[in-house]
Design an enzyme around this catalytic site. Structure first.
Site, PDB file in Angstrom:
ATOM      1  N   ASP A  70      -3.007  11.777   4.910  1.00  0.00           N
ATOM      2  CA  ASP A  70      -4.086  11.457   5.741  1.00  0.00           C
ATOM      3  C   ASP A  70      -3.033   9.655   6.197  1.00  0.00           C
ATOM      4  O   ASP A  70      -3.533   9.286   7.235  1.00  0.00           O
ATOM      5  CB  ASP A  70      -5.511  10.765   4.972  1.00  0.00           C
ATOM      6  N   ASP A 480      -5.516   3.919  -6.088  1.00  0.00           N
ATOM      7  CA  ASP A 480      -5.548   5.528  -6.727  1.00  0.00           C
ATOM      8  C   ASP A 480      -5.408   5.523  -7.656  1.00  0.00           C
ATOM      9  O   ASP A 480      -5.867   5.650  -8.996  1.00  0.00           O
ATOM     10  CB  ASP A 480      -5.471   5.985  -5.390  1.00  0.00           C
TER      11      ASP A 480
END
Length: 884
Positions: A70, A480
């Protein structure tokens, strides 16, 4: 898992990139002395780390597969090494959004051709429109067709697809589904030009959150997939039947039976859900559809699987469970091209206790699950899982049943069975690519083996980097997955930072004179936002938060590690002695300031906020604003103090509509001088001084001499050497940079989606010392010659030369002969030249000495013809080497 990705680049880019105004300069600067050096670039291995929403196998060539990410570009599978090769590293600073890949398509007629639809955000966060990139050499090089609208590789709904498809019969025809109400687009010239399909009846209407004023969650997700029925065409003629998925819960699927001339809503279709995927089994005449009530990749509470019989128009609900029993949507969907009737699907949004994978061998009439309960909460798995190659995938967790670690996955929207091998399956998760090579064990009651298939695919967003003078060479702060302590850059660390495990680490620092003391700050849904280590980051313990802290912010350690200054989100700047058990508010400095420490004086700390520089000489208790003026007005700034130099501070940053560049202070921030030869700079870091010099080497991501790149200076910024090249740009590199204090020329570069890159110099830059006299090595030797990459007309090779004798070398010169007309193009970590068919590679200054039993490596690129035989013999001076 990927929520922090949405803002990782945006917050940092807002001040520095989104304005289109020209740079403001006091006067025309003198032309900079700008050299170039050849660097070898590699990733500090993490293996994965981000969401892989798409995996595509070529339908006509075995072992040709692609993965899209992404925010981190696209990759091609390399079967010989079982690794992924990055394909979009050439995307530059100004086009940073084109590292987000919303769809990828591999041409089954001409497997050399591959296409990528690129663009990261459809709202204002990404200033540029999307594009379709096309390659005729499997992604080794690209051409670009710009589109009149944006694409959203990191937008809601990015796991649906594929939005981009090549006609399997007439490969000059491609279709692209657009978001934002822009409709369906078509190219008839192999992606060179695009036009909207004017008569396509539905542009979609679904948005995740129509009330979102940022434009992120409120964007219409649009046209989400295109599927051809290859049985309705012949080679060279356009395929007649095409299916298109639309983000519209009442009108999700459309069809054309006349090669796109007209379109109709597919009659009798189910309503109330979005069709994430549409996969056709042309042999049996079935179109399979995976539905969810949400667009994903995070959300989804209900889902169905349907089968459409293309010959009769019959719809059959083939869901493996009743809708009342679902708490997830379906998305991952694949069929076995070798065994028609075998279909698989995933419950992509089953976050707890685990994702689920379903398999049917009778076209969806009956199903089995990858795992099931025996007696709750105990479960039985049809698979085994080995994550020893990426051990951090366990997250260091010890969950209670029914959860397990490692998990089977989450956000599992990419699922593909190899069309040439029924035993091989790959699927993407929010953190990695998993796969198996004995999938059909599932059908016989045995267990199939899952392991990461992700090496080479690096997809972390990097917020901060540190390279201490002792201990581990690299510490990283990542989005993350928190961050890692790399003791060996070529190996995956055993675990990310834990105790606590921040979802995103925002800042880290170490004590310059006591590198065993390390501090990091980050984001966590509940719990402390700061942690400390007394063993160089190997083990951690949590600190305590001052009242009001909501995010990590920035943190600085005193030079001796006895005190810390912290500027968290949600609270003002604070200071503490010891390991942060009792924080006190700092005076004289505004909330949200960036903080750093002097690397010599343990009581001196620095801060920056909105154009003002602040200094504390009492351990962070009080700050005073510096009289320095002319600094950048915004907060897109990074600054650091030089190790070993009290009061020596470098500051980089700014915005294109104001002050922008690189500044230097030698009086502790009381005054700054702007370097006239640096137009723009966004990071600053220091590394080991060049041989023969005493001042540390400077590194920056900057614009110098009109060129954007990564630069090095060995003379305090008087001259600069560009150390990356146009093939190695990695989009946005503005978060952090640092040199290695132990290895001259080594630099660590942050990216927003391509992980941590590190580069080593070949010594070819004009600011570096040149090599000595030609070496005359003697003694036994061994050579390993490996072709690592090959494309039409060219190739890349790595050479390892090993001293197998008993005496050290103080220089070396290796020669070989090409037999197929290969021509050397460039080399790194060696000085190489070619005369006729003979190539000679000599050491550079820093790798001349090779101890007995040790090795040295270098690489090169060269042109080639159709054949590319490896050299049969190598000579080290007059000594013939053993060829491994």
């Amino acid at each position: 898992m990927r929520r922090t990705r949405i803002l990782t680049a945006v917050l940092a880019l807002a001040a520095g990139l989104l304005s289109g105004a020209p740079t403001a300069l006091a006067a025309d600067p003198p032309a900079p002395k700008l050299a170039a050096d050849t660097y070898t670039w590699k990733n500090a291995r993490i293996d994965g780390g981000g969401f892989v929403p798409g995996i595509v196998f070529n339908r006509s060539e075995k072992n040709l597969a692609y993965a899209r990410t992404d925010i981190g570009g696209a990759y091609r599978w390399q079967e010989s090494s079982k690794t992924w090769t990055p394909l979009l590293d050439s995307v530059g600073w100004d086009d940073w959004g084109h590292t987000g890949v919303v769809s990828i398509a591999s041409d089954s007629v001409d497997p050399n051709r591959v296409y990528a639809a690129v663009g990261t955000y459809t709202n204002s966060w990404d200033p540029k429109s999307g594009a379709v990139m096309r390659s005729a050499d499997r992604g080794a090089s690209w051409q670009k067709a710009n589109l009149p609208f944006k694409l959203g590789g990191n937008m809601p709904g990015r796991g649906m697809g594929e939005r981009l498809a090549v006609d399997p019969n007439r490969n000059s025809v491609l279709y692209l589904g657009a978001p934002s109400g822009k409709g369906l687009w078509r190219s008839t010239d192999s992606g060179v030009s695009w036009s909207q399909v004017a008569n396509f009846p539905n542009v979609g209407n679904y948005a995740q959150d129509p009330s979102d004023t940022s434009g992120y969650a409120s964007d219409n997700q649009g046209i989400v997939w295109v599927t051809f029925d290859e049985s309705t065409g012949t080679a060279g003629s356009a395929t007649k039947t095409i299916y298109v998925g639309v983000a519209d819960k009442d009108n999700a699927v459309y069809r054309s039976t006349d090669a796109g001339a007209t379109w109709q809503r597919l009659a009798g279709q189910p309503t109330g859900h979005l069709a994430h995927k549409g996969v056709l089994d042309a042999k049996n005449g079935y179109l399979y559809l995976a539905y969810s009530d949400k667009g994903g990749p995070y959300d989804g509470g209900k889902g169905r699987l349907w089968r459409y019989t293309t010959g009769t128009g019959t719809w059959t609900d083939i869901s493996p469970v009743a809708e009342a029993d679902t708490f997830y949507g379906f998305s991952g969907l694949t069929v076995d091209r070798r065994k028609p009737g075998t279909v698989m699907a995933t419950a992509y949004s089953a976050w707890w206790p685990d994702t689920q994978i379903f398999r049917s061998t009778d076209s969806g009439a009956t199903w089995s699950k990858a795992w099931d309960y025996t007696s709750y909460p105990n479960r039985e798995n049809r698979y085994t899982m080995d994550v020893s190659s990426s051990p951090w995938l366990t997250w260091g967790a010890n969950p209670q049943p029914p959860e397990q670690t490692p998990k089977l996955g989450w956000m599992t929207e990419a699922l593909e069975i190899d069309p040439f091998d029924s035993d091989r399956m790959m699927y993407g998760t929010g953190a990695t690519v998993y796969g198996t090579e004995n999938l059909t064990n599932w059908d016989g009651g045995g267990k199939f083996a899952i392991r990461p298939m992700v090496q080479g695919l690096e997809e972390t967003a990097v917020n901060d980097l540190a390279s201490p003078p002792s201990g581990a060479p690299l510490l990283s702060a990542l989005g993350d997955i928190g961050g890692f302590r790399h003791t060996d850059l070529t190996k995956v660390p055993s675990m990310m930072f834990t105790q606590p495990n921040f979802t995103t680490t925002t800042s880290l620092d170490f004590a310059e004179s006591n590198p065993n003391t390390v501090v990091r700050t980050g984001n966590l849904d509940s719990g402390p936002h700061i942690a400390f280590s007394t063993d160089n980051g190997a083990n951690w313990f949590a600190g305590t938060d001052p009242s009001g802290v909501s995010g990590g912010g920035t943190v600085a350690s005193a030079a001796d590690g006895t005190r810390f200054v912290w500027s968290p989100e949600g609270a003002g700047v604070h200071h503490a002695t010891g390991f942060g058990t009792s924080w006190q508010a700092s005076a004289g400095i505004p909330a949200g300031a960036i903080v750093e420490s002097d690397r010599v004086d343990a009581k001196t700390f620095y801060g920056f906020k909105s154009g003002k520089f602040y200094v504390s000489t009492d351990g962070g208790a009080t700050f005073k604003a510096s009289p320095a003026s002319g600094l950048p007005g915004g907060d897109s700034v990074r600054f650091k103090a030089l190790p070993g130099g009290k009061g020596d501070v470098w500051l980089a940053g700014g915005a294109t509509d104001g002050a922008y560049g690189l500044w230097h202070s030698t009086d502790g921030g009381a005054s700054f001088t702007k370097l006239s030869n640096v137009e723009q700079a966004d990071t600053i870091g220091f590394g080991k001084a060049a041989p023969g010099t005493s001042y540390q080497t400077l590194y920056t991501s900057a614009k110098i001499g009109g060129v954007r790149g990564v630069f090095r200076s060995t003379d305090k910024g008087a001259s600069w050497t560009r150390i990356n090249d146009d093939a190695h740009q990695w989009g946005w590199t503005g978060a952090a940079i640092t040199g290695d204090p132990r290895v001259y020329g080594r630099v660590y570069v942050s990216t927003n989606g391509r992980g941590v890159l590190y580069g080593d110099s070949s010594g070819g830059g004009t600011t570096d010392p040149g090599p000595g006299p030609d070496p005359t090595p003697t003694g036994a030797c061994k050579v390993t010659y490996k072709i690592t990459r090959q494309w039409s007309g060219g190739f890349q090779a790595d050479v390892q030369l090993t001293n197998t004798g008993t005496s050290p070398w103080t220089g070396w010169s290796l020669a070989w002969t090409f037999t197929d007309g290969q021509k050397l193009a460039q080399a790194w970590n060696a000085e190489a030249a070619q005369s006729g068919s003979t190539v000679t590679a000599k050491n550079v200054a820093w790798n001349a000495n090779v101890a007995a039993g040790s090795s040295v490596s270098f690489g090169f690129t060269a042109s080639r013809s159709d054949t590319n035989a490896k050299p049969a013999a190598f000579k080290l001076g007059e000594q013939t080497c053993v060829v491994a």
